[in-house]
Structure formats: C-alpha cells, structure tokens
Design a protein around this motif. Sequence first.
Motif, PDB file in Angstrom:
ATOM      1  N   VAL A  43      31.402  -2.178 -25.738  1.00 49.64           N
ATOM      2  CA  VAL A  43      30.576  -2.781 -26.347  1.00 49.64           C
ATOM      3  C   VAL A  43      30.172  -3.869 -25.625  1.00 49.64           C
ATOM      4  N   TRP A  44      28.890  -3.733 -25.585  1.00 51.84           N
ATOM      5  CA  TRP A  44      28.176  -4.954 -25.030  1.00 51.84           C
ATOM      6  C   TRP A  44      26.997  -4.974 -26.265  1.00 51.84           C
ATOM      7  N   THR A  45      26.874  -6.233 -25.911  1.00 51.65           N
ATOM      8  CA  THR A  45      25.597  -7.345 -26.795  1.00 51.65           C
ATOM      9  C   THR A  45      24.347  -7.575 -25.663  1.00 51.65           C
ATOM     10  N   TYR A  46      23.019  -7.127 -26.844  1.00 47.60           N
ATOM     11  CA  TYR A  46      22.160  -7.995 -25.582  1.00 47.60           C
ATOM     12  C   TYR A  46      21.566  -8.960 -25.760  1.00 47.60           C
ATOM     13  N   PRO A  47      21.013  -9.711 -24.904  1.00 43.91           N
ATOM     14  CA  PRO A  47      20.596 -11.111 -26.356  1.00 43.91           C
ATOM     15  C   PRO A  47      19.578 -10.964 -26.762  1.00 43.91           C
ATOM     16  N   GLU A  48      19.309 -11.444 -27.699  1.00 43.35           N
ATOM     17  CA  GLU A  48      18.695 -11.368 -28.963  1.00 43.35           C
ATOM     18  C   GLU A  48      16.816 -11.444 -28.423  1.00 43.35           C
ATOM     19  N   LYS A  49      16.539 -12.107 -27.420  1.00 36.33           N
ATOM     20  CA  LYS A  49      15.027 -12.120 -26.311  1.00 36.33           C
ATOM     21  C   LYS A  49      14.699 -10.670 -26.096  1.00 36.33           C
ATOM     22  N   TYR A  50      16.252  -9.847 -26.010  1.00 35.58           N
ATOM     23  CA  TYR A  50      15.502  -8.363 -25.224  1.00 35.58           C
ATOM     24  C   TYR A  50      16.394  -7.087 -26.311  1.00 35.58           C
ATOM     25  N   TYR A  51      15.944  -8.169 -27.703  1.00 37.12           N
ATOM     26  CA  TYR A  51      15.562  -6.648 -28.678  1.00 37.12           C
ATOM     27  C   TYR A  51      15.390  -5.409 -28.188  1.00 37.12           C
ATOM     28  N   TYR A  52      13.901  -6.090 -27.714  1.00 39.83           N
ATOM     29  CA  TYR A  52      13.099  -4.801 -27.783  1.00 39.83           C
ATOM     30  C   TYR A  52      13.305  -3.417 -26.982  1.00 39.83           C
ATOM     31  N   HIS A  53      13.927  -3.745 -25.993  1.00 31.73           N
ATOM     32  CA  HIS A  53      14.643  -3.018 -24.931  1.00 31.73           C
ATOM     33  C   HIS A  53      15.697  -1.505 -25.858  1.00 31.73           C
ATOM     34  N   LEU A  54      16.404  -2.463 -26.517  1.00 33.09           N
ATOM     35  CA  LEU A  54      17.043  -1.168 -27.819  1.00 33.09           C
ATOM     36  C   LEU A  54      16.258  -0.494 -28.359  1.00 33.09           C
ATOM     37  N   LEU A  69      20.963  -2.612 -34.108  1.00 32.19           N
ATOM     38  CA  LEU A  69      20.686  -1.882 -33.454  1.00 32.19           C
ATOM     39  C   LEU A  69      20.988  -1.354 -31.371  1.00 32.19           C
ATOM     40  N   GLY A  70      20.868  -1.125 -31.364  1.00 26.45           N
ATOM     41  CA  GLY A  70      21.528  -0.160 -30.067  1.00 26.45           C
ATOM     42  C   GLY A  70      20.656   0.726 -29.298  1.00 26.45           C
ATOM     43  N   GLN A  71      21.400   0.987 -28.173  1.00 28.84           N
ATOM     44  CA  GLN A  71      20.605   1.709 -26.983  1.00 28.84           C
ATOM     45  C   GLN A  71      22.275   3.247 -26.532  1.00 28.84           C
ATOM     46  N   ASN A  72      21.645   4.333 -26.654  1.00 25.13           N
ATOM     47  CA  ASN A  72      22.957   5.242 -26.417  1.00 25.13           C
ATOM     48  C   ASN A  72      24.351   4.906 -27.384  1.00 25.13           C
ATOM     49  N   ALA A  73      24.044   4.113 -28.403  1.00 30.39           N
ATOM     50  CA  ALA A  73      25.354   3.337 -29.293  1.00 30.39           C
ATOM     51  C   ALA A  73      25.686   3.942 -30.507  1.00 30.39           C
ATOM     52  N   TYR A  74      25.573   5.285 -31.409  1.00 31.32           N
ATOM     53  CA  TYR A  74      25.276   4.941 -32.440  1.00 31.32           C
ATOM     54  C   TYR A  74      26.446   5.918 -32.065  1.00 31.32           C
ATOM     55  N   PRO A  75      26.956   6.804 -33.168  1.00 35.26           N
ATOM     56  CA  PRO A  75      28.343   8.155 -33.077  1.00 35.26           C
ATOM     57  C   PRO A  75      27.212   9.289 -33.427  1.00 35.26           C
ATOM     58  N   TYR A  76      28.385  10.608 -32.856  1.00 32.62           N
ATOM     59  CA  TYR A  76      27.892  11.802 -32.869  1.00 32.62           C
ATOM     60  C   TYR A  76      26.058  11.699 -31.937  1.00 32.62           C
TER      61      TYR A  76
END
Length: 416
Positions: free
Chosen positions: A221-232, A101-108
């Motif tokens: 690159v920084w990870t979101y805590p799993e409990k906040y994945y719904y923000h991604l 999962l990511g937020q504005n993170a994938y290439p291209y």
Amino acid sequence: MKRKLLKQISNEWQSNVWLAVELLIVSVVIWYIADEGYTRLATYNEPRGFDTEHCYLLGFDMLSEKSPDYVPYESEEKKNDDLVALVNRLKIRPEIEAVGLGQNAYPYNGSNSGTIMTVDTFSTGGYCLRRYVSPDFIKVFKYRGANGETPEQLADMLAKNPHLFLASDNMFRHQGVEHLDPFVGREFSNSANRDTLELGAAIEVVRYSDFSQGVNSVSMVWTYPEKYYYHLNELVVRVKENMDKDFAENIMADSWKSLRVGNYYISSVKSFDDIRDQFQRSNYNDTRNNIVGIVFLLLNIFLGLLGTFWFRTQQRVSEIAIRKVNGATSGDVFRRMIGEGELLLLVVVPLAAVLDYALTYFELNSNYGGAYFEPVRFTVCVLISWGLMALMVALGIAIPAYKAMKLQPAQALSEE
C-alpha cells in the motif's frame, strides 16, 4: 466379547477381506472429501485483514463538455482541488466516519495493479498487488499493523511521509521469511515506478477474497501525494454504525446539490455487501455445487454399505435365530452385530491412514497454507472419516438387523 468378535472375524476371513477392502477404499475417499472440505472452510474463516461492514463505493464522474454547467479546467491543479473539496465535503457529513481514495485498491475488486518489491536478495517476484491510496483509505477498511498498529496510526504514518509504504507481513514468506519486522525502515526497490520506497510498517495480510488463502495474497500500500489525487479513480466511505439507513438515497439526493464541486458529482452508491456478493458469486455457486456433489456421493456410499450389510445380515438370519434360541436377547445380538462391523472398521482405519498419508506425500490432496500435510489437519480429517464411516456402518447394520430381530427363531429356521 472383543476376543470372541476377533475370533469370529478371523474365522470368516474370506468374506471379511472383501468387506475390509470396501471399507478401506470408502474410508480413503471420505478422507479426501474431508480434507477438501477442511481446506475450503479454513480458507473462508481466515482473517480477511480488512473490514467492509458499513462501507460504500461512491461512483464519481465529471460533467461532459456538452453540459451547460461544464467549466473547463485551466490546470490539473484546479481539477485536483475540486476533487479534494468533494472529499472534504463528504468528511463533514454527520453519518460518515472516514473517506478514502484509491486506484485499483478496494476489496473484492477484479481490477488489479502489480509491482515487484526488492530489498537485498529478497524479492516478491511473481505478483505483488499494488494499492495506490489516500491515507484515510486505511481507516475506511480498517487495515491493522502486524504488530498491533491501529488504522489511525497507519494512516497518520502515511500522511506524514509519502515516501513510506505498507506491506503485507507475508511478503517474503516464499523465501522463508515469516515476518517483515527486520525490514521496517529499509529502502525497497519499486519496479512499478522504478524508484525506492521505505517500508513504514508491516500490516496484517489483506486477502484478495474470502475464497483466496492469505498465503497467496501478497500486497503493498502506497499513498499518492495529495496534489495527484485526480489520478485516483475510487472513492470509498465508511458510515458510522446504525447510520446506514437511507444512506445511499441521501447521498444521491445531494449529488447535484451540496456534493457537486466544479465538474465533479456523485454518480452512484454501492454497498460493499453487494460488491462482495457480486464479486464472489461464482465461488458461492462452486461451493454450493460441491456441497451438493459431496452429499450425493456420501448418500451413494451409505446406500452401497447398506446394501452390503443388508445382504450380509440376511445370510446370517439362521445364526441370529440360533443365538436367540440359546438365550441371547435381541439387544445382545444387535450389539454383537454392530460391534463386529465397528471392530472390522477399526482394523481398517490404520491402513486407511497410511494411504491417506501417501496422498499427502505425493501432493494429491488440497494445498493449504503452502503445504499438503499438516499434523492437526491430517488428524482431524482422519477422525472425521472414521466418524462418518462408523456412523454409516452402524446404520447399515442397524436397519437390516432391526428387521431381522422381528423374526421369530422358529420362522427364521424354517425358512432356512
């Protein structure tokens, strides 16, 4: 032979000066074109820092409140649990290797988030691309550590300590720091969240696109805590090799069955081959147009040189005839004329190199790697320019000279 050619060139200095000036100008122009082409090609072939082969972007959405299957969430925790469950269902599919999962993170990706990372007196300043991800995002795109860490090691590092972040090895290059090794384990100030993060490892530079130089691609690159994945908002997967066939169709067929969790469902599947082509379409078009323009310019330069040497050869028909009457073969005359043109070019090349260096000194050429001059690049482009000019001069002389060789000496002298 060389002495005779030099003597002949010096004796005909008036006409040769103007030809030398023409060769000088053309040589500098071709060097500039070669330098631009070198920069573009070198940029395109730089390591990308990621791998999108066999990767897909899965669009995921939530049912509308008007849907009869919609179930209101009592808490954000339940909403997050459903998204985590969807990710886990994807992970157990036999064709999938990794899910992230990511937020504005994938290439291209044209959607960007930025931050400023600071430690002591060192700061990214300007713009540092910020990528919020889940740990397995690293495995999807196979990020690698600058010191050889594998994607699995990096992902495990982030999973164990959400306070860690990864940074491209060139983060402080603009301040003279080539590598981040001395900063690993240090606390950095993160302007985006007004908190501090610990640098877990330096990673290979993740370029923004195939046409963006690595020196200009600074990211963390920084990870979101799993409990906040719904923000991604991005769901990406890597498919195992040789299992891409019908992957998109199979996912969409299961989007309302096994891949429907709560209000979440898969809405689309896009290959990163398509995402890459779409994101870089304007770059491809610009490159194509530049190549067409360069070919057109080189063709015009060649035709100009051809015209010059054709006129020059036509004026020397009587000289050719006299040489042949005195026993010179067509091959001897042909080689002498080619040698004369190439020797004149050889005299011009050092002067052209001086002008080429002046262009780099005044930064009028292409910037590559933060520099306008680099010895290897400069030398290669000078040699390319020389080689192309030598070929053009040879062809420009050979075509009219070959025609002149067919004339009989008596005919040439009578016409004169």
